[in-house]
Write an enzyme that holds these catalytic residues in place. Sequence first.
Site, PDB file in Angstrom:
ATOM      1  N   GLU A  62     -49.934 -12.430   4.316  1.00 27.53           N
ATOM      2  CA  GLU A  62     -49.566 -13.242   5.491  1.00 27.53           C
ATOM      3  C   GLU A  62     -50.780 -13.926   6.119  1.00 27.53           C
ATOM      4  O   GLU A  62     -50.646 -14.967   6.761  1.00 27.53           O
ATOM      5  CB  GLU A  62     -48.829 -12.396   6.534  1.00 27.53           C
ATOM      6  CG  GLU A  62     -47.446 -11.931   6.099  1.00 27.53           C
ATOM      7  CD  GLU A  62     -47.469 -10.619   5.300  1.00 27.53           C
ATOM      8  OE1 GLU A  62     -48.579 -10.151   4.939  1.00 27.53           O
ATOM      9  OE2 GLU A  62     -46.381 -10.069   5.039  1.00 27.53           O
ATOM     10  N   PHE A 124     -39.016   1.559  12.557  1.00 26.20           N
ATOM     11  CA  PHE A 124     -39.720   1.244  11.315  1.00 26.20           C
ATOM     12  C   PHE A 124     -40.167  -0.223  11.331  1.00 26.20           C
ATOM     13  O   PHE A 124     -39.373  -1.114  11.600  1.00 26.20           O
ATOM     14  CB  PHE A 124     -38.813   1.509  10.107  1.00 26.20           C
ATOM     15  CG  PHE A 124     -39.476   1.146   8.802  1.00 26.20           C
ATOM     16  CD1 PHE A 124     -40.620   1.811   8.374  1.00 26.20           C
ATOM     17  CD2 PHE A 124     -38.970   0.118   8.014  1.00 26.20           C
ATOM     18  CE1 PHE A 124     -41.237   1.473   7.186  1.00 26.20           C
ATOM     19  CE2 PHE A 124     -39.586  -0.242   6.832  1.00 26.20           C
ATOM     20  CZ  PHE A 124     -40.728   0.438   6.418  1.00 26.20           C
ATOM     21  N   GLN A 125     -41.417  -0.441  11.042  1.00 25.91           N
ATOM     22  CA  GLN A 125     -42.018  -1.785  11.019  1.00 25.91           C
ATOM     23  C   GLN A 125     -41.869  -2.532  12.345  1.00 25.91           C
ATOM     24  O   GLN A 125     -41.672  -3.737  12.362  1.00 25.91           O
ATOM     25  CB  GLN A 125     -41.477  -2.612   9.853  1.00 25.91           C
ATOM     26  CG  GLN A 125     -41.911  -2.015   8.518  1.00 25.91           C
ATOM     27  CD  GLN A 125     -41.735  -2.945   7.343  1.00 25.91           C
ATOM     28  OE1 GLN A 125     -40.793  -3.720   7.298  1.00 25.91           O
ATOM     29  NE2 GLN A 125     -42.630  -2.856   6.374  1.00 25.91           N
ATOM     30  N   LYS A 174     -33.823  -9.031  14.276  1.00 31.07           N
ATOM     31  CA  LYS A 174     -32.933  -9.108  13.113  1.00 31.07           C
ATOM     32  C   LYS A 174     -31.476  -9.310  13.525  1.00 31.07           C
ATOM     33  O   LYS A 174     -30.749 -10.092  12.914  1.00 31.07           O
ATOM     34  CB  LYS A 174     -33.086  -7.821  12.295  1.00 31.07           C
ATOM     35  CG  LYS A 174     -32.378  -7.859  10.972  1.00 31.07           C
ATOM     36  CD  LYS A 174     -32.731  -6.654  10.116  1.00 31.07           C
ATOM     37  CE  LYS A 174     -32.007  -6.759   8.777  1.00 31.07           C
ATOM     38  NZ  LYS A 174     -32.390  -5.678   7.860  1.00 31.07           N
ATOM     39  N   MET A 481     -75.524 -15.308   5.650  1.00 30.33           N
ATOM     40  CA  MET A 481     -75.862 -15.652   7.029  1.00 30.33           C
ATOM     41  C   MET A 481     -76.321 -14.422   7.810  1.00 30.33           C
ATOM     42  O   MET A 481     -77.241 -14.505   8.633  1.00 30.33           O
ATOM     43  CB  MET A 481     -74.665 -16.322   7.710  1.00 30.33           C
ATOM     44  CG  MET A 481     -74.981 -16.904   9.061  1.00 30.33           C
ATOM     45  SD  MET A 481     -76.368 -18.051   8.989  1.00 30.33           S
ATOM     46  CE  MET A 481     -75.512 -19.615   8.924  1.00 30.33           C
TER      47      MET A 481
HETATM   48  C1  LIG Z   1     -63.852 -11.811   8.815  1.00 29.01           C
HETATM   49  C2  LIG Z   1     -65.301 -11.895   9.093  1.00 29.01           C
HETATM   50  N1  LIG Z   1     -66.064 -10.767   9.010  1.00 29.01           N
HETATM   51  C3  LIG Z   1     -67.396 -10.830   9.260  1.00 29.01           C
HETATM   52  C4  LIG Z   1     -67.984 -12.000   9.616  1.00 29.01           C
HETATM   53  C5  LIG Z   1     -69.484 -12.063   9.932  1.00 29.01           C
HETATM   54  N2  LIG Z   1     -70.168 -12.952   8.988  1.00 29.01           N
HETATM   55  C6  LIG Z   1     -70.469 -14.242   9.289  1.00 29.01           C
HETATM   56  S1  LIG Z   1     -71.192 -15.045   8.029  1.00 29.01           S
HETATM   57  C7  LIG Z   1     -71.140 -13.679   7.055  1.00 29.01           C
HETATM   58  C8  LIG Z   1     -71.676 -13.720   5.667  1.00 29.01           C
HETATM   59  C9  LIG Z   1     -70.834 -14.524   4.755  1.00 29.01           C
HETATM   60  O1  LIG Z   1     -71.243 -14.283   3.432  1.00 29.01           O
HETATM   61  P1  LIG Z   1     -70.757 -15.220   2.263  1.00 29.01           P
HETATM   62  O2  LIG Z   1     -69.304 -15.397   2.321  1.00 29.01           O
HETATM   63  O3  LIG Z   1     -71.312 -14.713   0.981  1.00 29.01           O
HETATM   64  O4  LIG Z   1     -71.424 -16.617   2.656  1.00 29.01           O
HETATM   65  P2  LIG Z   1     -72.994 -16.997   2.716  1.00 29.01           P
HETATM   66  O5  LIG Z   1     -73.452 -16.825   4.135  1.00 29.01           O
HETATM   67  O6  LIG Z   1     -73.717 -16.098   1.791  1.00 29.01           O
HETATM   68  O7  LIG Z   1     -73.030 -18.430   2.303  1.00 29.01           O
HETATM   69  C10 LIG Z   1     -70.555 -12.598   7.743  1.00 29.01           C
HETATM   70  C11 LIG Z   1     -70.400 -11.249   7.181  1.00 29.01           C
HETATM   71  C12 LIG Z   1     -67.140 -13.127   9.718  1.00 29.01           C
HETATM   72  N3  LIG Z   1     -67.608 -14.308  10.107  1.00 29.01           N
HETATM   73  N4  LIG Z   1     -65.818 -13.044   9.433  1.00 29.01           N
END
Ligand SMILES: Cc1ncc(C[n+]2csc(CCOP(=O)(O)OP(=O)(O)O)c2C)c(N)n1
Length: 602
Positions: A62, A124-125, A174, A481
């Site tokens: 979803e 449920f759910q 429902k 990042m």
């Molecule tokens: C759902 C979620 N969890 C954690 C983060 C924190 N976060 C921001 S950028 C990042 C790293 C992303 O890594 P990747 O997808 O390999 O991209 P890159 O920065 O290496 O290009 C994280 C963990 C986020 N933005 N979203």
Amino acid sequence: MARHAEETPAAGRLMTGAEIFVRSLVAEKVEVLFGYPGGATIGVYDALHDISDIKHVLTRHEQGATHAAEGYAKATGKPGVVLATSGPGATNTVTGIADAFMDSIPLVVFTGQVPLRLIGNDAFQEADIVGITRPVTKHNYLVRDVRELARTIKEAFFIATSGRPGPVLVDLPKDVMAQKAYFDYPESVALPTYAPILDGNIRQIRKAAELINSSRRPVLYVGGGTILSDGAGELTALARKLRCPVTTTLHGLGSFPEHDPLALGMLGMHGTWYSNMAVNFCDVLIAVGARFDDRVTGKTEAFAAEAKKIHIDVDPAAISKNVKVDVPIVGDVKRVLAALIDLVQPLETADWLTTIGAWKEEHPLRYRNGEEIRAQYVIQKLGEITGGDAIVVTDVGQHQMWAAQFFNFSRPRTHITSGGLGTMGFSLPAAMGAVFGRRDLPVISISGDGGFQMNSQEMATIVEHRLPVKIFVINNGFLGMVRQWQELFWRRRYSQVALANPDFVKLAEAYGCPASRVTRTAGVEEAIRAAMAHAEGPVFVEFVVAPEDNVYPMIPAGQTVNEMIDTPDPATQAGNGEARIEKVEKGKARKVSVHAAVPGHA
Ligand SMILES: Cc1ncc(C[n+]2csc(CCOP(=O)(O)OP(=O)(O)O)c2C)c(N)n1
Ligand SMILES: [Mg+2]
């Protein structure tokens, strides 16, 4: 207007709630519905079975459905529509709903609910999805009476798409969906407490024009609201008439052609050096459909501190929320700009543009190529090869910022990303949704190796529908990042950022998607050309890039242009790990002191 259709049986046919639901979507001209069935929605799915006007796309999660609906909405300007079951189906939509709320994306999300008499019983759910989503929806409803259903749906679409767009959730018990009523889809809504202001106040527009006409160092700061209102044409005309430089936010990219000499690119934390300088030293800042987000402003007290500020936004709540402005104009960006343009004159900006030109020359966006692939190069090549004629859907992280910096977006609705919430896992399903709405341009999904794995299950949906998505994964082996922040601000103590990845090519192939991997710079161009030429269905390319590269320029969170870290000297930027930070350790960043260089500056 009859409030209850049942009171005017002549107006329509007796139908179940499930049938009314389907007929209402047809009346709203919904073409595609992203969803996933369950016990609470089984009757609705039964009613959908015979309908050919609406294409139902069975996603594999979803969350995938909500991001797909966002991608569809962003690419087309039409509302995205989702159908999920109760409980876990409903809670799985929450991230996408919150994402749409932050980024002002029109969504209508329908969730199944347990029968009315069981609500509150821990049935449920059962999940109180109306309670859960209250803070992240523009509005939400629990339908308690089948006679209210059609009117509720009408209102939901109206609220989602009008004023500042956003997500609306409608919870469907429902038993309500099994009850019968006469169906008569309302033609209009009557919502006395909700009336978005579209035409700006003319006195305020005149005040803004006066301020602009007295400016020598103006900057247009342009956000996503410009694209949402279809105001990019007016914005471009205004900038050119004024000879005013334009900087865009992440969501504003595409509203002004990046190849125009007046374009400054993106501003903010990873904006260009020269856009941040221009904002810092401007005398009038014209904020257009932007919300002074903290990734843009840094320290708010210091943001464009010398400028008088004009703010055009359809949402009165956005005005002076983060930064106090001098001339607020509440209204639709397109309409306000159309009124403003006749009241302003071309400005004497030659000196200002010369100053900015020097900044551009001294501090361009740059990187140095080696044998090892730089993600910047992949993006730049992609921009060149497509000529910007593509819809690029990015995920969250370093690759997202490099895409914003190096692709050179030039058309509205060609850049789709998760900005406000910053949701990893957004790109793949959002790109899928974009393809359902747009076949005139190629759709490219760009994810990091981390984010791709957050919704990779949608590969199955993409392959099932043979959707022509170009799926690019920028694999640096890291949550790049977060690693960058640990490197720069946490003394390179890498905590939980190295990824043990699957074989992405095999994974894509397991889904039935043709896939390849590129590991050397020399192979990049050919791989992109082959992917763009791929005629039918999806194609997957993994780019193995420099593992420890950083995004620059960077204004550390909450700081000012004085703390801006520029790209290190390209001579040290070999891109193979030896590059990087020696020059940019915190506190040693090059200080900005250019007051003397700014004409007319005291
Ligand atoms: C759902 C979620 N969890 C954690 C983060 C924190 N976060 C921001 S950028 C990042 C790293 C992303 O890594 P990747 O997808 O390999 O991209 P890159 O920065 O290496 O290009 C994280 C963990 C986020 N933005 N979203
Ligand atoms: Mg990564």
